[in-house]
Design a protein around this motif. Structure first.
Motif, short mmCIF file in Angstrom:
data_model
loop_
_atom_site.label_atom_id
_atom_site.label_comp_id
_atom_site.label_asym_id
_atom_site.label_seq_id
_atom_site.Cartn_x
_atom_site.Cartn_y
_atom_site.Cartn_z
N PRO A 284 -10.98 -17.26 -40.93
CA PRO A 284 -10.32 -17.48 -39.64
C PRO A 284 -10.55 -16.31 -38.68
N ALA A 285 -10.64 -16.64 -37.40
CA ALA A 285 -10.91 -15.60 -36.40
C ALA A 285 -9.89 -14.47 -36.42
N PRO A 286 -8.58 -14.73 -36.53
CA PRO A 286 -7.65 -13.59 -36.58
C PRO A 286 -7.91 -12.67 -37.75
N ASP A 287 -8.26 -13.21 -38.92
CA ASP A 287 -8.54 -12.38 -40.08
C ASP A 287 -9.81 -11.56 -39.87
N GLY A 462 -6.86 -23.37 -36.64
CA GLY A 462 -6.31 -23.23 -35.30
C GLY A 462 -6.05 -24.59 -34.69
N THR A 463 -5.16 -24.64 -33.74
CA THR A 463 -4.77 -25.92 -33.15
C THR A 463 -5.95 -26.67 -32.55
N ALA A 464 -5.85 -28.01 -32.61
CA ALA A 464 -6.85 -28.87 -31.99
C ALA A 464 -6.47 -29.25 -30.57
N ASN A 465 -5.37 -28.72 -30.06
CA ASN A 465 -4.97 -29.04 -28.69
C ASN A 465 -5.97 -28.46 -27.69
N MET A 466 -6.00 -29.05 -26.49
CA MET A 466 -7.06 -28.76 -25.53
C MET A 466 -7.12 -27.30 -25.11
N HIS A 467 -5.97 -26.61 -25.12
CA HIS A 467 -5.98 -25.21 -24.67
C HIS A 467 -6.68 -24.28 -25.65
N GLN A 468 -7.10 -24.80 -26.82
CA GLN A 468 -7.83 -23.97 -27.78
C GLN A 468 -9.04 -24.72 -28.32
N GLN A 469 -9.71 -25.43 -27.43
CA GLN A 469 -10.92 -26.15 -27.78
C GLN A 469 -12.04 -25.75 -26.80
N LEU A 470 -13.27 -26.16 -27.14
CA LEU A 470 -14.44 -25.93 -26.30
C LEU A 470 -14.58 -24.44 -25.96
N VAL A 471 -14.61 -24.08 -24.68
CA VAL A 471 -14.82 -22.69 -24.29
C VAL A 471 -13.61 -21.81 -24.62
N PHE A 472 -12.50 -22.43 -24.99
CA PHE A 472 -11.29 -21.69 -25.35
C PHE A 472 -11.16 -21.48 -26.86
N ARG A 473 -12.16 -21.91 -27.64
CA ARG A 473 -12.05 -21.80 -29.10
C ARG A 473 -12.99 -20.73 -29.63
N PRO A 474 -12.49 -19.77 -30.41
CA PRO A 474 -11.08 -19.58 -30.77
C PRO A 474 -10.28 -18.83 -29.72
N LEU A 475 -10.99 -18.16 -28.79
CA LEU A 475 -10.34 -17.37 -27.75
C LEU A 475 -10.98 -17.72 -26.41
N PRO A 476 -10.31 -17.52 -25.29
CA PRO A 476 -10.91 -17.85 -23.99
C PRO A 476 -12.23 -17.12 -23.76
N GLY A 477 -13.20 -17.87 -23.29
CA GLY A 477 -14.49 -17.28 -22.96
C GLY A 477 -15.45 -17.22 -24.12
N THR A 478 -15.08 -17.81 -25.26
CA THR A 478 -15.99 -17.77 -26.41
C THR A 478 -16.65 -19.13 -26.54
N GLY A 479 -16.31 -19.91 -27.56
CA GLY A 479 -16.92 -21.22 -27.72
C GLY A 479 -18.26 -21.19 -28.41
N LEU A 490 -19.22 -15.82 -36.23
CA LEU A 490 -18.07 -16.56 -36.72
C LEU A 490 -18.55 -17.93 -37.18
N ALA A 491 -18.34 -18.22 -38.46
CA ALA A 491 -18.88 -19.44 -39.06
C ALA A 491 -17.79 -20.33 -39.64
N SER A 492 -16.56 -20.16 -39.20
CA SER A 492 -15.44 -20.90 -39.78
C SER A 492 -14.93 -21.98 -38.85
N ALA A 493 -13.92 -22.72 -39.32
CA ALA A 493 -13.31 -23.76 -38.50
C ALA A 493 -12.60 -23.21 -37.29
N SER A 494 -12.38 -21.90 -37.22
CA SER A 494 -11.83 -21.30 -36.00
C SER A 494 -12.80 -21.40 -34.84
N ALA A 495 -14.07 -21.56 -35.14
CA ALA A 495 -15.10 -21.67 -34.10
C ALA A 495 -15.27 -23.13 -33.69
N HIS A 496 -15.85 -23.33 -32.51
CA HIS A 496 -16.18 -24.68 -32.02
C HIS A 496 -17.08 -25.37 -33.04
#
Length: 542
Positions: A284-287, A462-479, A490-496
């Motif tokens: 996971p991205a936080p880890d 990480g949540t599947a809600n829109m505020h943490q998907q696409l360019v916001f996953r796992p953090l804003p500006g990433t994707g 980053l190769a986990s489910a935390s990534a897009h």
């Protein structure tokens, strides 16, 4: 010295390692648990005569994923099996919505709920026919999906343009109300949306529910013959054939960074494992950022963003060995591999609202798996290897039920919650509890202990809600799989594009590493020193 070190032997890590090996890279995979697979494992821990899937069980995303298909895992022994019906959603009044692989059969069943609903289902299927292939290509490539996105945009214009786009971002409750007059179609969409942490009123839940329902219609919800561990076994076998070692019981405690670049990892035993070209992290991205890399090598904004990172719901799971088939009131449910248990969309909304308030639901929506129905090898003839999971809050504030559950999940609370899930099954299958030969309880802390990536039992990184998907996953500006540390991916489910067994985060990370090419000259020098220090046991944290 391996070209790449992959941290974690979950499905994404194993997919990444396979793609790197296919490109001729030497790879070492390090896994903290005693066996590979992450959340794709099976055992006989409930009863010796029954095979139980410990975590995930049905794999429509794997069956549809161009990444997984491209690995040709059938050559490594993987075989898929299907239940007669994909899924069923029974109601307490005996009615039952059924998703069959034959769309005409699905439509005919939905027409029994309301006139015209069969044609409404066929309409949704025709949209999938036009867009499905391009959606899958766009979904499983790094964000933004330039070429696949352009193709999808062109097809979208031809399929209804903005009106269709509007439908896909609707809450699933609203989408169901707009498309169907009766309960059946609404239940199929809403129940599928609740596979993720998407409430029926959440924006985008309609598109997710439609996507999963259409995948079930197109490819089914297949299971690996012999247990979910067979999928992991095929991935590992394919790696072994390419000379890749998967080292289990080797927990990584640090990504070694020099001059802004990842040059290796250290394990809990103190060993330094250098990486000639890249480190790929199926964690996971936080880890990854807080524990394995640390503040000294990352921009401050990363840690500010991590404060806002949202996990998906916690999970509570029960496995059963049943001495006979489940006595469903609705007979159609007996032929389905997956059964959704909630008495209507309103009950799904109530369930999601209780979680949002921090309450353990009193009538938990349960995803119920009939594994022997899907794969006859799972238990003796006439019996059923079954499971159900539900969601609970990551932080429990109270109990909506009568048991005063606190979320500490001690033995008493685990038993009470398992009984609550069984009571939910009994509403739709009276006499179910009399069929239980043995059961196993997997509470959120248990799931995390068995797989450190399942934070509090969160299944999707990480949540599947829109505020943490696409360019916001796992953090804003990433994707994308690249991180602020060069050579670290980053190769986990935390990534897009997020959770599900489809291999896309691992594949995206592997392809990014391959595009980056070989190391610079200074890196080879640094890694030579690192390897010498690793052999000598010296700790160098510069």
């Amino acid at each position: 010295m391996p070209d790449a070190v992959v941290i974690g032997a979950g499905p994404n890590g194993l997919v990444a390692a396979n793609l790197l090996a296919d490109a001729g890279w030497s790879v070492t995979v390090l896994e903290a648990q005693p066996e590979p697979g992450g959340a794709v494992r099976s055992d006989r821990g409930v009863h010796p005569d029954y095979i139980s899937d410990v975590f995930s069980a049905f794999y429509p995303l794997a069956a549809a994923s161009p990444v997984v298909r491209g690995l040709e895992l059938y050559r490594s022994g993987l075989r898929w099996s299907h239940a007669p019906h994909v899924l069923a959603h029974p109601l307490t009044d005996g009615r039952c919505a059924v998703l069959a692989r034959d769309r005409a059969a699905t439509a005919a069943g939905l027409a029994g709920f309301a006139a015209g609903d069969g044609e409404a289902w066929e309409h949704l299927c025709r949209i999938w026919d036009r867009l499905g292939e391009d959606i899958m290509r766009a979904l499983f490539t790094p964000f933004p999906p330039v070429r696949a996105g352009a193709r999808l945009a062109a097809r979208l214009r031809g399929a209804g343009g903005l009106r269709l786009a509007r439908s896909l971002v609707l809450p699933v409750r609203r989408l169901g109300e707009e498309e169907f007059a009766g309960d059946g179609g609404r239940l199929l969409l809403a129940g599928n949306a609740l596979h993720a942490d998407l409430a029926p009123e959440a924006a985008g839940s309609g598109g997710y529910g439609w996507l999963l329902a259409m995948l079930g219609q197109a490819v089914g919800f297949p299971v690996p013959v012999g247990g979910s561990g067979a999928l992991t076994e095929a991935l590992v076998t394919r790696l072994t054939e390419r000379g890749v070692a998967v080292r289990c019981g080797e927990r990584v405690t640090e990504v070694v960074v020099r001059h802004g670049r990842a040059v290796g990892v250290r394990t809990v035993g103190g060993e330094t494992v250098p990486a000639g070209r890249a480190v790929l992290a199926d964690v996971p991205a936080p880890d990854l950022y807080r524990e394995l890399v640390g503040a000294g090598h990352l921009p401050a904004r990363i840690f500010d963003d991590l404060r806002r990172f949202q996990w998906d719901f916690a999970t509570f799971k029960v496995d059963w060995a049943l001495d006979g088939p489940v006595p469903w009131t609705a007979p159609q449910a007996a032929r389905a591999g997956t059964v959704h248990l909630a008495d209507g969309v309103d009950e799904l909304t109530r369930f999601a609202a209780q979680i949002a308030m921090g309450l353990v639901p009193d009538r938990p929506f349960a995803l119920f798996g009939q594994m022997t129905t899907a794969d006859a090898t799972r238990s003796p003839a006439g019996t059923e290897s079954a499971w159900a999971y539900t969601h609970v809050p990551q932080t429990v504030q109270g109990d909506a039920g009568p048991d005063d559950l606190t979320g500490r999940w001690g033995p008493g609370e685990q038993e009470a919650m398992a009984d609550r899930i069984e009571e939910q099954v009994e509403r739709f299958a009276p006499g179910f509890r009399g069929r239980v030969r043995a059961r196993r309880i997997l509470a959120p802390p248990t799931l995390q202990a068995m797989n450190g990536s399942l934070h509090g039992g969160a299944l999707n990184g990480g949540t599947a809600n829109m505020h943490q998907q696409l360019v916001f996953r796992p953090l804003p500006g990433t994707g994308r799989p690249e991180t602020p540390v060069s050579g670290l991916y980053l190769a986990s489910a935390s990534a897009h594009p997020g959770g599900g067994v489809h291999g896309a985060p691992g594949a995206n990370a592997a392809r990014a590493a391959l595009r980056a090419g070989g190391p610079a000259r200074f890196l080879a020098t640094a890694q030579g020193a690192l390897a010498r220090r690793g052999r000598g046991g010296e700790k160098d944290r510069t």
